[in-house]
Write an enzyme that holds these catalytic residues in place. Structure first.
Site, PDB file in Angstrom:
ATOM      1  N   ASN A  87       0.850  -1.191   0.000  1.00 47.65           N
ATOM      2  CA  ASN A  87       0.000   0.000   0.000  1.00 47.65           C
ATOM      3  C   ASN A  87       0.884   1.239   0.000  1.00 47.65           C
ATOM      4  O   ASN A  87       1.858   1.314   0.756  1.00 47.65           O
ATOM      5  CB  ASN A  87      -0.900   0.005   1.237  1.00 47.65           C
ATOM      6  N   GLY A  93      -4.200   3.237   1.086  1.00 48.66           N
ATOM      7  CA  GLY A  93      -4.538   2.691   2.395  1.00 48.66           C
ATOM      8  C   GLY A  93      -3.339   2.490   3.299  1.00 48.66           C
ATOM      9  O   GLY A  93      -3.412   1.749   4.279  1.00 48.66           O
ATOM     10  N   GLN A  94      -2.219   3.167   2.998  1.00 50.15           N
ATOM     11  CA  GLN A  94      -1.027   3.013   3.831  1.00 50.15           C
ATOM     12  C   GLN A  94      -1.217   3.739   5.158  1.00 50.15           C
ATOM     13  O   GLN A  94      -1.590   4.913   5.179  1.00 50.15           O
ATOM     14  CB  GLN A  94       0.208   3.571   3.112  1.00 50.15           C
ATOM     15  N   HIS A 100       6.497  -1.507   3.491  1.00 52.34           N
ATOM     16  CA  HIS A 100       6.306  -2.893   3.939  1.00 52.34           C
ATOM     17  C   HIS A 100       5.467  -3.638   2.914  1.00 52.34           C
ATOM     18  O   HIS A 100       4.540  -3.081   2.323  1.00 52.34           O
ATOM     19  CB  HIS A 100       5.618  -2.947   5.308  1.00 52.34           C
ATOM     20  N   HIS A 102       2.881  -6.742   2.512  1.00 52.60           N
ATOM     21  CA  HIS A 102       2.021  -7.713   3.191  1.00 52.60           C
ATOM     22  C   HIS A 102       2.111  -9.045   2.443  1.00 52.60           C
ATOM     23  O   HIS A 102       2.024  -9.079   1.209  1.00 52.60           O
ATOM     24  CB  HIS A 102       0.556  -7.274   3.148  1.00 52.60           C
TER      25      HIS A 102
HETATM   26  P1  AMP Z   1      -0.636  -0.517   5.828  1.00 49.82           P
HETATM   27  O1  AMP Z   1      -2.091  -0.165   6.066  1.00 49.82           O
HETATM   28  O2  AMP Z   1      -0.374  -1.112   4.484  1.00 49.82           O
HETATM   29  O3  AMP Z   1       0.262   0.661   6.144  1.00 49.82           O
HETATM   30  O4  AMP Z   1      -0.305  -1.688   6.838  1.00 49.82           O
HETATM   31  C1  AMP Z   1       0.139  -1.484   8.150  1.00 49.82           C
HETATM   32  C2  AMP Z   1      -0.038  -2.783   8.879  1.00 49.82           C
HETATM   33  O5  AMP Z   1       0.741  -2.746  10.047  1.00 49.82           O
HETATM   34  C3  AMP Z   1      -1.480  -3.079   9.308  1.00 49.82           C
HETATM   35  O6  AMP Z   1      -1.915  -4.297   8.715  1.00 49.82           O
HETATM   36  C4  AMP Z   1      -1.395  -3.185  10.827  1.00 49.82           C
HETATM   37  O7  AMP Z   1      -2.235  -4.176  11.366  1.00 49.82           O
HETATM   38  C5  AMP Z   1       0.085  -3.502  11.028  1.00 49.82           C
HETATM   39  N1  AMP Z   1       0.649  -3.108  12.307  1.00 49.82           N
HETATM   40  C6  AMP Z   1       0.517  -1.916  12.927  1.00 49.82           C
HETATM   41  N2  AMP Z   1       1.218  -1.903  14.075  1.00 49.82           N
HETATM   42  C7  AMP Z   1       1.824  -3.126  14.162  1.00 49.82           C
HETATM   43  C8  AMP Z   1       2.687  -3.739  15.119  1.00 49.82           C
HETATM   44  N3  AMP Z   1       3.095  -3.098  16.231  1.00 49.82           N
HETATM   45  N4  AMP Z   1       3.096  -5.004  14.896  1.00 49.82           N
HETATM   46  C9  AMP Z   1       2.702  -5.669  13.788  1.00 49.82           C
HETATM   47  N5  AMP Z   1       1.889  -5.141  12.844  1.00 49.82           N
HETATM   48  C10 AMP Z   1       1.457  -3.893  13.038  1.00 49.82           C
END
Ligand code: AMP
Ligand code: ZN
Length: 114
Positions: A87, A93-94, A100, A102
């Protein structure tokens, strides 16, 4: 980068369930999993998003995808397959500004996403 959640995970100052790592990347379980397997793969070095990483180190962006494949293999997803999502920005939706990927698997994914 100071104050970055995922830099903290890469440095070990923020707890996470790390499933795979090498010198360049760290993979850990998403805290809010959307599939039986939901792992995030990050470069240790901070870059805010795919656009920035591609502009500064396109080769590392390519190696990120190889890391994704290694993680998927380690999670036993080679047979059933998996989805890889990066994202970028608000419309993408980031929510965390450290690039990162997924890795989602263990169930049939739907298309198109919401
Ligand atoms: P995005 O929406 O693509 O930026 O994804 C961010 C992701 O990080 C989401 O799926 C969250 O559930 C995940 N996330 C946020 N904080 C943590 C954390 N402390 N440990 C693991 N995953 C996390
Ligand atoms: Zn960071």
């Amino acid at each position: 980068m100071q104050g970055c959640l995922f830099c903290g995970i890469a440095e070990g100052t923020v707890p996470a369930e790390i499933v795979w790592s090498d010198d360049e990347f760290v993979a850990f379980r998403d805290i809010d999993p959307q599939a039986p397997v939901h792992v995030l793969v990050i470069p240790r070095h901070h870059a805010p998003d795919l656009a920035a990483l591609s502009a500064t180190d396109a080769a590392q962006a390519g190696r990120l995808l190889a890391a994704v494949a290694a993680v998927a293999h380690g999670e036993g997803l080679d047979g059933g397959g998996y989805r890889t999502v990066l994202n970028t920005g608000v419309d993408g939706g980031q929510t965390v500004s450290h690039v990162h990927a997924h890795v989602l698997g263990g169930r049939q994914m739907m298309w198109p996403p919401g």
